[in-house]
Design a protein around this motif. Sequence first.
Motif, mmCIF file in Angstrom:
data_model
loop_
_atom_site.group_PDB
_atom_site.id
_atom_site.type_symbol
_atom_site.label_atom_id
_atom_site.label_comp_id
_atom_site.label_asym_id
_atom_site.label_seq_id
_atom_site.Cartn_x
_atom_site.Cartn_y
_atom_site.Cartn_z
ATOM 1 N N LYS A 173 77.456 -15.502 114.506
ATOM 2 C CA LYS A 173 76.194 -16.575 113.944
ATOM 3 C C LYS A 173 74.953 -16.707 114.916
ATOM 4 O O LYS A 173 74.178 -16.525 114.313
ATOM 5 N N LYS A 228 71.438 -15.720 113.556
ATOM 6 C CA LYS A 228 70.109 -16.322 113.660
ATOM 7 C C LYS A 228 69.000 -15.563 114.206
ATOM 8 O O LYS A 228 67.846 -15.846 113.866
ATOM 9 N N LEU A 283 71.533 -21.097 107.753
ATOM 10 C CA LEU A 283 72.726 -20.826 108.258
ATOM 11 C C LEU A 283 73.675 -21.938 108.047
ATOM 12 O O LEU A 283 75.058 -21.766 108.355
ATOM 13 N N THR A 327 80.222 -19.616 107.734
ATOM 14 C CA THR A 327 80.931 -19.312 108.901
ATOM 15 C C THR A 327 81.429 -17.906 108.846
ATOM 16 O O THR A 327 81.513 -17.140 109.907
ATOM 17 N N GLU A 374 81.081 -13.911 108.205
ATOM 18 C CA GLU A 374 80.045 -12.968 108.337
ATOM 19 C C GLU A 374 79.334 -12.417 107.191
ATOM 20 O O GLU A 374 77.913 -12.291 107.024
ATOM 21 N N LEU A 410 76.740 -15.097 106.197
ATOM 22 C CA LEU A 410 75.755 -14.894 107.022
ATOM 23 C C LEU A 410 74.795 -13.679 106.622
ATOM 24 O O LEU A 410 73.649 -13.989 106.659
#
Length: 227
Positions: A151, A155, A181, A185, A187, A190
């Motif tokens: 994460k 970011k 985000l 959780t 990938e 994200l």
Amino acid sequence: MKTAIVDGDILAYRIGYGCNDYSEGIAIKKLSQFLEELVYINTNCDDAIGYLTGKTNFRDDIAVTQKYKGHRKQEKPRHLNILREYMIKSWDFEVQEGQEADDAIGIKAYEMDEKECVICTIDKDLDNIRGWHYNFHHNTLYYISEQEAIKHFYKQLLTGDRTDNIRGLEGIGNKKAEKILKGLTKEKELYKAVLEKYDNNKEYLLEQGRLLWIRKKKNQLWKLPKL
């Protein structure tokens, strides 16, 4: 048996700038004392492995949008070379060519059991690596899970990294990136959220990702996940 994995680049500059007005001998003594305290007292380790960045870096060829670390013009510490030489000769730190010390740290951390090593740096880029971390500026020991590490990377894809002249996306800082985000959780979730903010520009996203990614395996380059 626990090993400190040390970011030698940070130490060379940190001690170097602090000793600019002092002699070479005092600078070496300061670094020696700092390392011994860092390894044997602050992190309670039995041994240390350390890395320094050499003259070549694969990111220089990847950076197309703007030159990697191209804005760095600050004068180097007076004793930088002798401090690096001390870490190489007295602590067996390894100089990395073709990649950065950060990459070697990431690779070593994934080669070892996470309970047997502590990453020692103040560089937030290494929060992309799971395991125990020690920030010697704040004197804090903390743990980064695999999920937190991934994460953190996504970011950074949004915010970029001004220190390394990695643009990311204009107008997105830490708070805005966290909001984008929030609650995600996995990938793929994200990646999908970040790709949307990049207006589906996969080419630019891939460039930024490969600049920001800290290697976990030798010669590793980040790839766009499949949705």
